[in-house]
Design a protein around this motif. Structure first.
Motif, PDB file in Angstrom:
ATOM      1  N   VAL A 186       0.736  -1.116  -0.079  1.00 20.02           N
ATOM      2  CA  VAL A 186      -0.081  -0.075   0.040  1.00 20.02           C
ATOM      3  C   VAL A 186       0.711   1.183   0.013  1.00 20.02           C
ATOM      4  N   LEU A 187       1.658   1.241   1.113  1.00 13.69           N
ATOM      5  CA  LEU A 187       2.416   2.548   1.101  1.00 13.69           C
ATOM      6  C   LEU A 187       3.363   3.104  -0.026  1.00 13.69           C
ATOM      7  N   PRO A 188       4.212   2.054  -0.853  1.00 18.28           N
ATOM      8  CA  PRO A 188       4.854   2.386  -1.886  1.00 18.28           C
ATOM      9  C   PRO A 188       3.964   3.315  -2.820  1.00 18.28           C
ATOM     10  N   THR A 189       2.544   2.909  -2.905  1.00 16.85           N
ATOM     11  CA  THR A 189       1.805   3.675  -3.967  1.00 16.85           C
ATOM     12  C   THR A 189       1.752   5.194  -3.636  1.00 16.85           C
ATOM     13  N   ALA A 190       2.239   5.604  -2.541  1.00 21.93           N
ATOM     14  CA  ALA A 190       2.188   7.235  -2.179  1.00 21.93           C
ATOM     15  C   ALA A 190       3.356   8.060  -2.762  1.00 21.93           C
ATOM     16  N   GLN A 191       4.259   7.177  -3.518  1.00 24.28           N
ATOM     17  CA  GLN A 191       5.462   7.762  -4.062  1.00 24.28           C
ATOM     18  C   GLN A 191       4.968   8.735  -5.147  1.00 24.28           C
ATOM     19  N   GLY A 192       5.528  10.218  -5.257  1.00 24.80           N
ATOM     20  CA  GLY A 192       4.928  10.780  -6.081  1.00 24.80           C
ATOM     21  C   GLY A 192       3.397  11.334  -6.332  1.00 24.80           C
ATOM     22  N   GLN A 193       2.789  11.016  -5.016  1.00 25.25           N
ATOM     23  CA  GLN A 193       1.518  11.515  -5.087  1.00 25.25           C
ATOM     24  C   GLN A 193       1.311  13.128  -4.384  1.00 25.25           C
ATOM     25  N   GLY A 229       0.175  15.658  -1.699  1.00 21.90           N
ATOM     26  CA  GLY A 229       0.196  15.346  -0.367  1.00 21.90           C
ATOM     27  C   GLY A 229      -1.025  14.817   0.347  1.00 21.90           C
ATOM     28  N   TRP A 230      -2.216  15.400  -0.182  1.00 27.60           N
ATOM     29  CA  TRP A 230      -3.761  14.778   0.428  1.00 27.60           C
ATOM     30  C   TRP A 230      -3.667  13.359   0.042  1.00 27.60           C
ATOM     31  N   VAL A 231      -3.231  12.896  -1.158  1.00 25.94           N
ATOM     32  CA  VAL A 231      -3.621  11.388  -1.384  1.00 25.94           C
ATOM     33  C   VAL A 231      -2.507  10.515  -0.330  1.00 25.94           C
ATOM     34  N   THR A 232      -1.542  11.301  -0.317  1.00 24.79           N
ATOM     35  CA  THR A 232      -0.563  10.431   0.627  1.00 24.79           C
ATOM     36  C   THR A 232      -1.054  10.623   2.382  1.00 24.79           C
ATOM     37  N   ALA A 233      -1.659  11.413   2.502  1.00 28.29           N
ATOM     38  CA  ALA A 233      -2.424  11.720   3.880  1.00 28.29           C
ATOM     39  C   ALA A 233      -3.533  10.544   4.006  1.00 28.29           C
ATOM     40  N   LEU A 234      -4.185  10.345   2.885  1.00 29.50           N
ATOM     41  CA  LEU A 234      -5.263   9.217   2.858  1.00 29.50           C
ATOM     42  C   LEU A 234      -4.589   7.914   2.917  1.00 29.50           C
ATOM     43  N   LEU A 235      -3.592   7.693   2.425  1.00 36.37           N
ATOM     44  CA  LEU A 235      -3.102   6.299   2.452  1.00 36.37           C
ATOM     45  C   LEU A 235      -2.304   5.896   4.024  1.00 36.37           C
ATOM     46  N   ASN A 236      -1.772   7.043   4.415  1.00 40.16           N
ATOM     47  CA  ASN A 236      -1.310   7.129   5.942  1.00 40.16           C
ATOM     48  C   ASN A 236      -2.397   6.862   6.750  1.00 40.16           C
ATOM     49  N   PHE A 237      -3.564   7.512   6.604  1.00 43.66           N
ATOM     50  CA  PHE A 237      -4.744   7.411   7.715  1.00 43.66           C
ATOM     51  C   PHE A 237      -5.282   5.780   7.578  1.00 43.66           C
ATOM     52  N   GLY A 238      -5.419   5.449   6.302  1.00 37.05           N
ATOM     53  CA  GLY A 238      -5.753   3.888   6.419  1.00 37.05           C
ATOM     54  C   GLY A 238      -4.569   3.066   7.232  1.00 37.05           C
ATOM     55  N   HIS A 239      -3.447   3.366   7.014  1.00 35.91           N
ATOM     56  CA  HIS A 239      -2.244   2.622   7.980  1.00 35.91           C
ATOM     57  C   HIS A 239      -2.637   2.939   9.228  1.00 35.91           C
ATOM     58  N   ARG A 240      -2.901   4.076   9.706  1.00 32.15           N
ATOM     59  CA  ARG A 240      -2.949   4.315  11.266  1.00 32.15           C
ATOM     60  C   ARG A 240      -4.186   3.583  11.590  1.00 32.15           C
ATOM     61  N   VAL A 241      -5.291   3.507  10.988  1.00 33.08           N
ATOM     62  CA  VAL A 241      -6.402   2.939  11.425  1.00 33.08           C
ATOM     63  C   VAL A 241      -6.212   1.331  11.368  1.00 33.08           C
ATOM     64  N   ALA A 242      -5.687   0.671  10.292  1.00 32.47           N
ATOM     65  CA  ALA A 242      -5.656  -0.908  10.238  1.00 32.47           C
ATOM     66  C   ALA A 242      -4.705  -1.230  10.430  1.00 32.47           C
ATOM     67  N   GLY A 243      -3.487  -0.561  10.432  1.00 31.77           N
ATOM     68  CA  GLY A 243      -2.074  -1.272  10.661  1.00 31.77           C
ATOM     69  C   GLY A 243      -1.816  -1.956  12.197  1.00 31.77           C
ATOM     70  N   PRO A 244      -2.133  -1.207  13.063  1.00 34.27           N
ATOM     71  CA  PRO A 244      -2.127  -1.845  14.448  1.00 34.27           C
ATOM     72  C   PRO A 244      -2.683  -3.170  14.650  1.00 34.27           C
ATOM     73  N   ASP A 245      -3.930  -3.359  13.967  1.00 33.30           N
ATOM     74  CA  ASP A 245      -4.450  -4.696  14.228  1.00 33.30           C
ATOM     75  C   ASP A 245      -4.800  -5.429  12.825  1.00 33.30           C
ATOM     76  N   MET A 246      -3.665  -5.369  12.257  1.00 34.46           N
ATOM     77  CA  MET A 246      -3.995  -5.868  10.646  1.00 34.46           C
ATOM     78  C   MET A 246      -4.532  -7.096  10.364  1.00 34.46           C
ATOM     79  N   GLY A 247      -3.895  -8.039  11.421  1.00 34.48           N
ATOM     80  CA  GLY A 247      -4.338  -9.493  11.258  1.00 34.48           C
ATOM     81  C   GLY A 247      -5.882  -9.470  11.379  1.00 34.48           C
ATOM     82  N   TRP A 248      -6.600  -8.764  12.133  1.00 31.66           N
ATOM     83  CA  TRP A 248      -8.046  -8.887  12.175  1.00 31.66           C
ATOM     84  C   TRP A 248      -8.811  -8.263  11.259  1.00 31.66           C
TER      85      TRP A 248
END
Length: 359
Positions: A61-68, A70-89
């Motif tokens: 996911v995060l590699p797609t932030a390259q060259g994007q 700022g607001w698109v990168t922020a959306l990708l990072n937001f998804g990481h913050r929400v799901a990242g800590p409990d990615m398994g579930w």
């Protein structure tokens, strides 16, 4: 709506029977089966071990932030913050949802379930497109049709809307349904977007790819060779050498390929909007061919054998989209347009207004 009451002569049904059989192969049900199977494949890929850990975000996911922007990168990072800590579930939920979508789309004898699955798939695809694919990288300096832009999730959503039947379609008289299938009407004509909506969506995507192809980074001397070489590690070993050979042969050809392929993309996009059926069919054939070329060489078959692929990428979805908007040739051509199908009685809609019977 024009009504025609002419019936077939004694010798005409035999002449059209084999034609009708060939045409009936391209149906909404069969395209829905293909779409459902792709969703089942996505679910299987989502159950891979890497998807249950931080590797899902860090390597996919995060590699797609390259060259994007700022607001698109922020959306990708937001998804990481929400799901990242409990990615398994979260991933159990992601994969199971995709499995249920696939099963629901394949429930051809349960139209309500099928519609629900298509509706859920559209919403889920938009979530993936925004938070997982970074808008298909259409705003980045790396986006191109070769690597999968405008994003498979977006095409999934469009195809679902094209194959989602209007309510009236289920109650269509069998005789009229047969005529609609024979009169050069695409499967998309009975969907929510309609045939014109499907062709406009196709045009926007391909014209968008043209813009990306003539963008500076995609005209770099080794843009195509590097993209193809990068897939050598994601395909089976016996293909890796072939990929490297193709990449070597295309070294330094980026500007020429970018302009040439971009021209094809522009024509493919605009060509489906013309009235001439021959031109539209030719554009769809070329579009399918280029999509498969992209899928094989630029997308590495979606990386489905690499252990980190999440879907087959955009190539197969473009093929499915093309088939959905393909106008099926009339089995009653050559003076038989508007004829009453065998076993039907009374007036039925003529060829020039078939779409009105579908919705």
């Amino acid at each position: 709506m024009t009504l025609v009451t002419r019936t077939l002569s004694a010798t005409e049904p035999a002449a059209t029977k084999s034609q009708t059989g060939r045409l009936s192969r391209l149906t909404r049900d069969r395209l829905l089966v293909a779409l459902g199977c792709l969703w089942l494949l996505d679910a299987a890929l989502q159950y891979q071990p890497i998807m249950f850990g931080q590797g899902f975000f860090k390597e996919i996911v995060l590699p797609t932030a390259q060259g994007q922007p700022g607001w698109v990168t922020a959306l990708l990072n937001f998804g990481h913050r929400v799901a990242g800590p409990d990615m398994g579930w979260f991933n159990i939920g992601f994969a199971t949802l995709q499995l249920l979508i696939g099963v629901g789309i394949l429930a051809r004898y349960r139209p309500r379930i099928q519609r629900l699955a298509l509706g859920v798939s559209v919403v889920w695809c938009l979530v993936i497109w925004i938070f997982g694919e970074g808008l298909g990288q259409i705003l980045s300096n790396q986006g191109s049709g070769l690597i999968g832009s405008p994003g498979s999730a977006l095409i999934y959503a469009v195809v679902a809307l094209l194959l989602w039947p209007r309510k009236q379609t289920d109650d269509l008289d069998p005789a009229c349904a047969q005529l609609v299938q024979q009169q050069g009407v695409s499967v998309a004509s009975g969907g929510l977007l309609g045939d014109l909506g499907g062709r406009i969506a196709w045009a926007l995507m391909w014209v968008g790819l043209f813009v990306l192809s003539i963008d500076g980074p995609n005209l770099a001397p080794n843009s195509y060779s590097e993209a193809i070489a990068s897939n050598a590690s994601s395909v089976p070993g016996f293909l890796a050498g072939f990929y490297n050979s193709v990449a070597h042969a295309l070294m330094g050809q980026g500007p020429m390929l970018g302009v040439m392929i971009g021209a094809f993309e522009l024509v493919i996009g605009l060509g489906v909007l013309v009235k001439d059926r021959g031109i539209r069919d030719l554009c769809l054939v070329v579009g399918i061919s280029i999509s498969l070329f992209y899928w094989v060489f630029g997308q590495g078959f979606g990386g489905i054998t690499s252990g980190s692929g999440t879907d087959p990428n955009s190539g197969p979805l473009f093929v499915l989209l093309a088939l959905a908007i393909w106008a099926r040739s009339s089995a009653l051509a050559g003076g038989h347009q508007g004829a009453t199908p065998a076993g039907a009685s009374g007036p039925i809609p003529a060829a020039e207004k078939p779409a009105s019977t579908a919705g």
